[in-house]
Enzyme design. Sequence first.
Site, PDB file in Angstrom:
ATOM      1  N   GLU A  28       0.861  -1.195   0.000  1.00  0.00           N
ATOM      2  CA  GLU A  28       0.000   0.000   0.000  1.00  0.00           C
ATOM      3  C   GLU A  28       0.884   1.227   0.000  1.00  0.00           C
ATOM      4  OE1 GLU A  28      -2.058  -0.215   3.722  1.00  0.00           O
ATOM      5  OE2 GLU A  28      -2.954  -2.143   3.243  1.00  0.00           O
TER       6      GLU A  28
ATOM      7  N   LYS B  19       2.457   4.514   1.340  1.00  0.00           N
ATOM      8  CA  LYS B  19       2.616   5.071   2.686  1.00  0.00           C
ATOM      9  C   LYS B  19       2.187   6.529   2.610  1.00  0.00           C
ATOM     10  CE  LYS B  19       5.753   5.203   6.594  1.00  0.00           C
ATOM     11  NZ  LYS B  19       5.358   6.513   7.057  1.00  0.00           N
TER      12      LYS B  19
ATOM     13  N   ASP C 175       1.575  10.236   3.667  1.00  0.00           N
ATOM     14  CA  ASP C 175       2.307  11.157   4.536  1.00  0.00           C
ATOM     15  C   ASP C 175       1.320  12.038   5.290  1.00  0.00           C
ATOM     16  OD1 ASP C 175       4.459  12.230   5.719  1.00  0.00           O
ATOM     17  OD2 ASP C 175       5.034  13.518   4.050  1.00  0.00           O
TER      18      ASP C 175
ATOM     19  N   TYR D 296      -7.717   7.779   4.820  1.00  0.00           N
ATOM     20  CA  TYR D 296      -7.714   6.447   4.208  1.00  0.00           C
ATOM     21  C   TYR D 296      -7.587   5.413   5.323  1.00  0.00           C
ATOM     22  CZ  TYR D 296      -6.699   8.385  -0.448  1.00  0.00           C
ATOM     23  OH  TYR D 296      -6.750   9.060  -1.638  1.00  0.00           O
TER      24      TYR D 296
ATOM     25  N   LYS E 219      10.831   3.560   2.008  1.00  0.00           N
ATOM     26  CA  LYS E 219      10.594   5.000   1.814  1.00  0.00           C
ATOM     27  C   LYS E 219      11.342   5.523   0.601  1.00  0.00           C
ATOM     28  CE  LYS E 219       9.629   7.760   5.034  1.00  0.00           C
ATOM     29  NZ  LYS E 219       9.707   8.691   6.163  1.00  0.00           N
TER      30      LYS E 219
ATOM     31  N   CYS F 253      30.268  43.678 -10.251  1.00  0.00           N
ATOM     32  CA  CYS F 253      30.727  42.349 -10.665  1.00  0.00           C
ATOM     33  C   CYS F 253      31.584  41.703  -9.569  1.00  0.00           C
ATOM     34  CB  CYS F 253      31.526  42.467 -11.960  1.00  0.00           C
ATOM     35  SG  CYS F 253      32.308  40.913 -12.414  1.00  0.00           S
TER      36      CYS F 253
ATOM     37  N   CYS G 201      35.383  41.590 -11.224  1.00  0.00           N
ATOM     38  CA  CYS G 201      36.193  42.752 -11.598  1.00  0.00           C
ATOM     39  C   CYS G 201      35.688  44.060 -10.992  1.00  0.00           C
ATOM     40  CB  CYS G 201      36.267  42.863 -13.120  1.00  0.00           C
ATOM     41  SG  CYS G 201      34.691  43.303 -13.865  1.00  0.00           S
TER      42      CYS G 201
ATOM     43  N   CYS H  52      27.726  41.784 -16.242  1.00  0.00           N
ATOM     44  CA  CYS H  52      28.911  42.626 -16.125  1.00  0.00           C
ATOM     45  C   CYS H  52      29.285  43.055 -17.542  1.00  0.00           C
ATOM     46  CB  CYS H  52      30.046  41.833 -15.480  1.00  0.00           C
ATOM     47  SG  CYS H  52      31.638  42.642 -15.674  1.00  0.00           S
TER      48      CYS H  52
ATOM     49  N   CYS I  23      37.159  41.363 -17.967  1.00  0.00           N
ATOM     50  CA  CYS I  23      36.701  40.595 -16.795  1.00  0.00           C
ATOM     51  C   CYS I  23      37.148  39.136 -16.985  1.00  0.00           C
ATOM     52  CB  CYS I  23      35.180  40.725 -16.686  1.00  0.00           C
ATOM     53  SG  CYS I  23      34.521  39.853 -15.282  1.00  0.00           S
TER      54      CYS I  23
HETATM   55  S1  IVH Z   1       0.248   0.250   8.639  1.00  0.00           S
HETATM   56  C1  IVH Z   1       1.806  -1.240  12.975  1.00  0.00           C
HETATM   57  N1  IVH Z   1      -0.182   1.388   6.372  1.00  0.00           N
HETATM   58  O1  IVH Z   1       3.158   5.054   8.840  1.00  0.00           O
HETATM   59  C2  IVH Z   1       1.722  -0.047  12.113  1.00  0.00           C
HETATM   60  N2  IVH Z   1       0.816   2.693   8.087  1.00  0.00           N
HETATM   61  O2  IVH Z   1       5.618   4.507  10.606  1.00  0.00           O
HETATM   62  C3  IVH Z   1       0.757  -0.286  11.052  1.00  0.00           C
HETATM   63  N3  IVH Z   1       1.254   5.008   7.423  1.00  0.00           N
HETATM   64  O3  IVH Z   1       1.895   5.163  12.073  1.00  0.00           O
HETATM   65  C4  IVH Z   1       0.705   0.849  10.162  1.00  0.00           C
HETATM   66  N4  IVH Z   1       0.448   4.867   5.398  1.00  0.00           N
HETATM   67  O4  IVH Z   1       0.980   6.742  10.343  1.00  0.00           O
HETATM   68  C5  IVH Z   1       0.289   1.543   7.620  1.00  0.00           C
HETATM   69  N5  IVH Z   1      -0.665   2.262   4.278  1.00  0.00           N
HETATM   70  C6  IVH Z   1      -0.201   2.415   5.518  1.00  0.00           C
HETATM   71  C7  IVH Z   1       0.320   3.650   5.966  1.00  0.00           C
HETATM   72  C8  IVH Z   1       0.822   3.744   7.268  1.00  0.00           C
HETATM   73  C9  IVH Z   1       0.994   5.657   6.286  1.00  0.00           C
HETATM   74  C10 IVH Z   1       1.896   5.611   8.602  1.00  0.00           C
HETATM   75  C11 IVH Z   1       1.135   5.459   9.862  1.00  0.00           C
HETATM   76  C12 IVH Z   1       2.037   4.736  10.783  1.00  0.00           C
HETATM   77  C13 IVH Z   1       3.370   5.071  10.215  1.00  0.00           C
HETATM   78  C14 IVH Z   1       4.363   4.031  10.594  1.00  0.00           C
END
Ligand code: IVH
Length: 666
Positions: free
Chosen positions: A114, A116, A118, A223, A312, A406, A409, A424, A430
Amino acid sequence: MKPSDISKEIKRLVDLIGYYNECYFQKGISEISDYAYDQLLEQLTRLEEAHPHLKCSNSPTEVVGEQPSKGFEVVYHQTPMRSLAKTYSEIEVMQFVERVKKMFPNETVDFVCEPKIDGVALSILYEKGRLVRVVTRGDGEKGDDVTRHVAQCLPLPQNIRGVPSDPFEVRGEAFMSKAVFKALNRARKAKGEPLWANPRNITAGTLKALDVEGVKDRQLAFYGYGLYGSSYTCPTQQAALAVLAALGFSVPPTYKVCRNGMEIMEYVRYCAWHKKDLPVEVDGIVIKVNTLDQQDRMGTTAKSPRWAIAYKYQPESASSILEGVTFQLGRTGIVTPVAHFTPVPLAGTMVRRASLYNADALARLDLCLGDTVFIEKGGEIIPKVVGVDRARRHRDGQPIRFISSCPACGTLLHRAAGVVAYYCPNKQHCLPQLKGTLLHFAHRKAMDIDTLGPKTVDALLEAKLVQTAADLYTLPYDAVNGLEGFQTLSTQKLLAHIQASKTRPFDRVLFALGIQHVGETVARKLALHFRSMERLQEATEEELLQLPDIGEKIVQSILGYLQDPYQQTMLHALQAAGVQFALPEPVDTLLPFASKNFVISGTFQKFTREECTKLIEEAGGRVLPAVSTKVDYFVAGTKVGPSKLAKAMEWGIPILEEVEFIKMMA
Ligand code: IVH
């Protein structure tokens, strides 16, 4: 390192990480890039692993990090909200996959990947289908109750019908979409308010805001990625995502079930490519063992589950501390401000400098020394400073101003009307400009004077032997031979290379002059159209503008150059030296053998070798005496010279027998 130094280093890292944790979790701001933070944590982990007796009891490598914020009710999680093991290394992802597969040698193991997100992790509690409480992750054991904040700005299913009455918990990530973030920042900019650095900061800031009513316009989203409750015993993570969606939650916009490391890495790379098109900021991929029973059997460490890893992405934007601004002088005299900052990794490389473009761009940024600047590496290779965090400006930070004279020079800089760049005007004296011009002239793609490198140019300029490119062609042997590092052979070589450059075609000469905005392509177009310097010098503005892809800016630059008396004198001198100022008369490209080279060998039935040569030449070709790489065809009669034939075959030159040759002529 001595034990006392190791202990000091551990303390330094613990304090530093503690400070960044406080900023991040208490104030919702990240004073350090995620990547740099992860590097600190990794350094600390390594030291602690090597010296376990020096590990502190409250080490940030053990606790998730966040402490409850003041003014919020503290709520304990029913099951701890752990963090994820992180890596920036593809190899470590593969090792994770191998580790998991080894644990279950007789079972099928697959993984859900999935994005990650932010944002900020939330736990949402439902009782009898009604939303009762929303809590942040906090330190993993307990978090802040943010139910009232969420009610203002984060639409979540409130009353879910037709679900078992047992309580259940949804975990996932609250975030602000890129579109909302941009719109909010645009509005702040219009009001002159400081901008939010990134969507994560504003999400955290919103959920930490003391003024709950004030966050109505923030429009957060969520999400879900985890579902916990006795009535929901999903067999897999994939099934849990499906149930979450059926309950009315948004789930990550893309995810994939993968069977092995190869498939995982394919998805990781696919997302790296496409993440810019996702509505949300994604900073990596979370790889989870799909079967929940296998997850249970793998268990967790104090900090993170053993069944998941977060890969990451190296950041494409970063923040750093501005250490200074220098002003660089290009060969055309244009002055460019360059920002120097504490090195940060950015999309795979360490960056420490970025262009600030010009005086206007610098003024817009309104920088002070010591500022926290945001750096981005977009489509371009050169990173750029895109903003500054005013909120973190030190009161005594010295403002950065564009220079007026400049840097090399001291001549007062000029700015032509309607142009952003300062330059310049002292192109005759120069030094960096003279050096840049000469190096460009000698460049491989220009006059290709191989031995005329930076050191030689410096020596020639210092000895005042040259000032313009034309002076190169009249360099006296004895004067060069007397220079440091020059002996008979090197002098002969340099002078021979310079003389050889007289044969470079006119289009390369035009490029070599270094007229601003006249690159290789424009030079070729100009040369092909006008065919000689004389014709180009007679060209009017209208005539130039009619050429395809040559716009106003290029035309003004060409005319400015050609009308400049200093350049006119230099052009005369170049012409007198014998540099190509015209293209040769065009060969008739319609002839069948136009610009083709032949070698003839053996005797022929229909013609003599002389007649054969004549035939080729009449058709626009040339007959060469020996086989070389320049040869396009080898015409073979009977009694061919065996070594010539062997060479032609070895080099893959097409061999034409008499009949084929006649056919080709026809
Ligand atoms: S699973 C046991 N899935 O990443 C932890 N975390 O460093 C299970 N995060 O605290 C987390 N997207 O804030 C999971 N698809 C995703 C995520 C996700 C972002 C974040 C979340 C978590 C941190 C872990």
